[in-house]
Design a protein around this motif. Structure first.
Motif, PDB file in Angstrom:
ATOM      1  N   GLU A 196     -13.659   1.549   1.883  1.00 54.44           N
ATOM      2  CA  GLU A 196     -12.912   0.164   2.567  1.00 54.44           C
ATOM      3  C   GLU A 196     -11.789   0.612   1.240  1.00 54.44           C
ATOM      4  N   SER A 197     -11.858   0.589   0.238  1.00 54.12           N
ATOM      5  CA  SER A 197     -10.233   0.894  -0.252  1.00 54.12           C
ATOM      6  C   SER A 197      -9.283   1.323   0.378  1.00 54.12           C
ATOM      7  N   ALA A 198     -10.080   3.155   0.813  1.00 54.50           N
ATOM      8  CA  ALA A 198      -8.589   3.343   1.104  1.00 54.50           C
ATOM      9  C   ALA A 198      -8.224   2.750   2.422  1.00 54.50           C
ATOM     10  N   LYS A 199      -9.067   1.966   3.345  1.00 56.69           N
ATOM     11  CA  LYS A 199      -8.260   1.528   4.374  1.00 56.69           C
ATOM     12  C   LYS A 199      -7.535  -0.329   3.902  1.00 56.69           C
ATOM     13  N   ARG A 200      -7.755  -0.625   2.654  1.00 58.82           N
ATOM     14  CA  ARG A 200      -7.206  -1.898   2.164  1.00 58.82           C
ATOM     15  C   ARG A 200      -5.731  -1.130   1.733  1.00 58.82           C
ATOM     16  N   ALA A 201      -5.507   0.084   1.537  1.00 58.73           N
ATOM     17  CA  ALA A 201      -4.472   0.737   1.015  1.00 58.73           C
ATOM     18  C   ALA A 201      -3.532   1.411   1.766  1.00 58.73           C
ATOM     19  N   LEU A 202      -4.255   1.829   3.468  1.00 58.58           N
ATOM     20  CA  LEU A 202      -4.166   1.832   4.511  1.00 58.58           C
ATOM     21  C   LEU A 202      -3.167   0.424   5.427  1.00 58.58           C
ATOM     22  N   GLU A 203      -3.769  -1.096   4.941  1.00 61.17           N
ATOM     23  CA  GLU A 203      -3.190  -1.739   5.465  1.00 61.17           C
ATOM     24  C   GLU A 203      -1.555  -1.987   5.031  1.00 61.17           C
ATOM     25  N   ILE A 204      -1.860  -2.111   3.074  1.00 60.47           N
ATOM     26  CA  ILE A 204      -0.959  -2.699   2.388  1.00 60.47           C
ATOM     27  C   ILE A 204       0.335  -1.408   2.686  1.00 60.47           C
ATOM     28  N   GLY A 209       6.156  -0.306   4.615  1.00 59.29           N
ATOM     29  CA  GLY A 209       6.259   0.417   5.014  1.00 59.29           C
ATOM     30  C   GLY A 209       6.288   1.642   3.571  1.00 59.29           C
ATOM     31  N   HIS A 210       5.436   1.810   3.301  1.00 61.76           N
ATOM     32  CA  HIS A 210       5.209   2.580   1.965  1.00 61.76           C
ATOM     33  C   HIS A 210       4.189   3.736   2.288  1.00 61.76           C
ATOM     34  N   ASN A 211       5.259   4.613   1.253  1.00 60.62           N
ATOM     35  CA  ASN A 211       4.541   5.973   1.543  1.00 60.62           C
ATOM     36  C   ASN A 211       3.068   6.412   0.341  1.00 60.62           C
ATOM     37  N   MET A 212       2.088   7.288   1.495  1.00 65.40           N
ATOM     38  CA  MET A 212       0.910   6.808   0.467  1.00 65.40           C
ATOM     39  C   MET A 212       0.688   8.697   0.434  1.00 65.40           C
ATOM     40  N   LEU A 213      -0.875   8.611  -0.511  1.00 63.89           N
ATOM     41  CA  LEU A 213      -1.182  10.257  -1.289  1.00 63.89           C
ATOM     42  C   LEU A 213      -2.625   9.514  -0.989  1.00 63.89           C
ATOM     43  N   ARG A 379       7.660   9.285  -5.670  1.00 66.03           N
ATOM     44  CA  ARG A 379       8.657   8.595  -4.460  1.00 66.03           C
ATOM     45  C   ARG A 379       7.107   8.629  -3.886  1.00 66.03           C
ATOM     46  N   ILE A 380       5.871   8.704  -4.101  1.00 70.74           N
ATOM     47  CA  ILE A 380       4.890   7.795  -3.277  1.00 70.74           C
ATOM     48  C   ILE A 380       4.534   6.981  -4.005  1.00 70.74           C
ATOM     49  N   ASP A 381       4.363   5.644  -3.145  1.00 72.97           N
ATOM     50  CA  ASP A 381       4.265   4.151  -3.879  1.00 72.97           C
ATOM     51  C   ASP A 381       2.700   4.584  -4.317  1.00 72.97           C
ATOM     52  N   ILE A 382       1.752   4.957  -3.175  1.00 72.71           N
ATOM     53  CA  ILE A 382       0.346   4.715  -3.192  1.00 72.71           C
ATOM     54  C   ILE A 382      -0.669   5.522  -3.390  1.00 72.71           C
ATOM     55  N   GLN A 383      -1.548   6.599  -4.268  1.00 71.93           N
ATOM     56  CA  GLN A 383      -2.051   7.235  -4.857  1.00 71.93           C
ATOM     57  C   GLN A 383      -3.254   6.824  -4.275  1.00 71.93           C
ATOM     58  N   ILE A 384      -4.220   6.976  -3.878  1.00 68.05           N
ATOM     59  CA  ILE A 384      -5.780   6.823  -3.970  1.00 68.05           C
ATOM     60  C   ILE A 384      -6.781   8.041  -3.981  1.00 68.05           C
ATOM     61  N   ARG A 499      -1.372   4.198  -8.589  1.00 68.65           N
ATOM     62  CA  ARG A 499      -0.576   4.705  -8.959  1.00 68.65           C
ATOM     63  C   ARG A 499      -1.315   5.247  -9.542  1.00 68.65           C
ATOM     64  N   ARG A 500      -1.983   6.090  -8.738  1.00 69.06           N
ATOM     65  CA  ARG A 500      -2.804   7.148  -9.921  1.00 69.06           C
ATOM     66  C   ARG A 500      -2.195   8.512 -10.863  1.00 69.06           C
ATOM     67  N   MET A 501      -2.468   8.605 -12.193  1.00 66.67           N
ATOM     68  CA  MET A 501      -1.776   9.855 -13.103  1.00 66.67           C
ATOM     69  C   MET A 501      -2.815  10.765 -12.935  1.00 66.67           C
ATOM     70  N   MET A 502      -1.998  12.108 -12.555  1.00 61.19           N
ATOM     71  CA  MET A 502      -2.054  12.929 -12.155  1.00 61.19           C
ATOM     72  C   MET A 502      -3.422  13.365 -13.362  1.00 61.19           C
ATOM     73  N   PRO A 503      -4.159  14.454 -13.890  1.00 69.21           N
ATOM     74  CA  PRO A 503      -5.129  14.604 -15.098  1.00 69.21           C
ATOM     75  C   PRO A 503      -4.171  15.908 -15.254  1.00 69.21           C
ATOM     76  N   HIS A 504      -4.062  15.965 -17.300  1.00 63.05           N
ATOM     77  CA  HIS A 504      -4.035  17.124 -17.777  1.00 63.05           C
ATOM     78  C   HIS A 504      -4.494  17.636 -18.157  1.00 63.05           C
ATOM     79  N   TYR A 505      -5.124  19.077 -17.783  1.00 58.77           N
ATOM     80  CA  TYR A 505      -6.098  19.500 -18.501  1.00 58.77           C
ATOM     81  C   TYR A 505      -5.655  20.712 -19.560  1.00 58.77           C
TER      82      TYR A 505
END
Length: 507
Positions: A196-204, A209-213, A379-384, A499-505
């Motif tokens: 459901e959260s991914a569907k919501r993000a896709l609707e946004i 017109g936002h980029n999405m990952l 440059r990617i607005d939505i990262q889920i 805005r998912r922050m990539m982990p730094h291991y």
């Protein structure tokens, strides 16, 4: 004896007039084409000779010289066959010279004198209309030319029909505009269970017109969701459809001469080369990012793409166009796309699931995710993040909303944006993702709490100015979906959650 036929050469989306001159003179029998022709143009000699023989016209036993002016411009493609044949026929006096002069001619000839489809009919028709001339093109592409608004189009099936028309013994009817049906092209969102959260993000993403990952394990539904995005996007406007179709016409991808008003959806394989993705090659042809103009570019298995290929996307994602540079020319194609990308969290795909993840976790995830550079992620607005769907959800959860229901909300949000852009006098903006500079400041009005939340987040996470502005655009879209004129704290908070922050291991 000398005759002239008007035709064209293509440089990207630009067209350039070519004056095809035919001279038949005394001397040893010969047939030569000059004016910097490529291999396809040079081979037209044999196709034209066979086509004329098939309809009973004896090729003159004289010296036939074809000149393609300007002589310093490279002539490429098979569309010069029909102009060459018409030039010879008019030079022999079979048809009046003045009849051919009023048309721009393109078409490939078969050995039986049939006229075969060629690339670039739509931009050629637009060019002919601009010069107040008619167009001669293959019958299959008459509908394509009709969309340009040109008044006179001759779309014969074969060379004999065209000769009879010019002699007045046969009438070639004007072609009629045709478009591809829009119904049942894309799969329905109701097929997706859970997420459901991914569907919501896709609707946004669709609304603004936002980029999405999407990041998740194999089989979590990333590709399934991406394939359903075009079904919730609004149809192309006539202007967008014409602009998109010109690119597809140049690439030879308009089938049956029909225009499509549905958004393009391009999903290249991850082994695609840089020229295939951004354009290039010997003829500087449009790539996938240009063929997806005004639509969706879906990159599945994002880290598996070549690093240099992905980095080549950075500039067009920001500017909405791509320039291909060659020694003798610079070709610019539009590339305004909505990027949708999908990837696994690590190479095995099961990071965070102890019973399945590989022994090298979490270091393998750091290496895998590091293939995506920070500037590209910026440059990617939505990262889920997405998680695997449980068997209970697959078997028990009822079907969710249909694409039609979601599309209604997207259309309402797009209408709100369009009205706002008109009220503010903003030109060139179609969605919130297009907002820049003063346009962004005028369109996004934050309340005090929302402003404080965004500044604290930006300061704590040291995000770039680009990421800051993309969060503003995303929050504006979320507010539009809720029909709020002002952007509130809850809208900013939801935008920040994407805005998912990539982990730094660390080792």
């Amino acid at each position: 004896m000398l005759s002239r036929v008007n035709t064209l050469a293509f440089n990207g989306l630009d067209t350039q007039d070519v004056d095809l001159q035919v001279q038949i003179s005394s001397g040893m029998p010969a047939f030569s084409i000059v004016g910097l022709p490529d291999k396809a143009v040079a081979e037209s000699r044999e196709r034209v000779r066979a086509a004329l023989n098939s309809i009973g016209i004896s090729f003159p036993a004289k010296r036939v010289t074809i000149n393609l002016a300007p002589a310093d411009l490279l002539k490429e493609g098979s569309h010069y066959d029909l102009p060459v044949a018409l030039g010879i026929i008019s030079c022999l006096g079979i048809i009046p010279l003045e009849e051919v002069d009023n048309y721009i001619v393109l078409g490939e000839l078969g050995l039986d004198a049939s006229i075969l489809p060629v690339n670039g009919i739509l931009p050629a028709a637009i060019h002919a209309n601009r010069l107040n001339k008619g167009l001669v093109c293959p019958a299959e592409q008459g509908s394509e030319a009709a969309w340009s608004g040109i008044k006179e189009i001759l779309a014969p099936h074969n060379l004999l029909e065209l000769i009879n028309h010019f002699k007045g013994t046969q009438l070639i009817p004007q072609p009629i505009k045709q478009q591809m049906p829009e119904n049942n092209i894309y799969p329905d969102m109701a097929d997706v269970k859970g997420q459901e959260s991914a569907k919501r993000a896709l609707e946004i993403a669709a609304a603004g017109g936002h980029n999405m990952l999407m990041i998740g394990p194999p089989g979590s539904g990333k590709s399934m969701l991406a394939a359903r995005l075009p079904g919730i996007l609004p149809p192309l406007t006539p202007e967008e459809a014409l602009e998109t179709s010109i690119i597809h016409s140049i690439a030879g991808e308009l089938k049956g001469g029909m225009l499509c008003f549905s958004r393009p959806f391009r999903a290249p394989h991850h082994n695609a080369s840089t020229p295939a993705l951004v354009g290039g090659g010997r003829r500087a042809e449009p790539g996938e990012i240009s063929l997806a103009h005004n639509g969706v570019l879906f990159l599945d298995e994002l880290p598996e793409f070549n690093r240099a290929t992905l980095e080549a996307l950075r500039q067009p994602l920001e500017n909405g166009k791509i320039t291909i540079s060659r020694v003798n020319a610079h070709t610019t194609y539009p590339a305004k796309v909505q990027l949708i990308a999908a990837m696994n969290p690590c190479r095995c795909g099961h990071l965070g699931t102890p019973e399945f993840e590989c022994p090298r976790a979490p270091l393998c995830a750091a290496e895998y995710q590091s293939k995506i550079s920070g500037p590209l992620l910026d440059r990617i607005d939505i990262q889920i993040e997405m998680h695997a769907v449980s068997p209970w959800e697959l078997s028990s959860v009822k079907a969710g909303e249909t694409s039609a229901q979601i599309r209604e909300r997207v259309l309402v949000a797009r209408k709100i944006q369009s009205d706002r852009f008109k009220a503010l006098g903003l030109k060139g903006c179609h969605t919130n993702a297009d907002l820049k500079g003063k346009a962004l400041d005028n369109a996004v009005v934050l309340d005090d709490e929302a402003q404080k939340l965004l500044i604290n987040y930006a300061d704590k996470n040291k995000i770039s100015a680009r990421a800051y502005h993309r969060i503003l655009r995303l929050a504006r879209t979320i507010a539009d979906l809720q029909n709020n004129e002002k952007v509130l704290k809850m809208h900013v908070a939801e935008a920040l959650s994407y805005r998912r922050m990539m982990p730094h291991y660390k080792k």
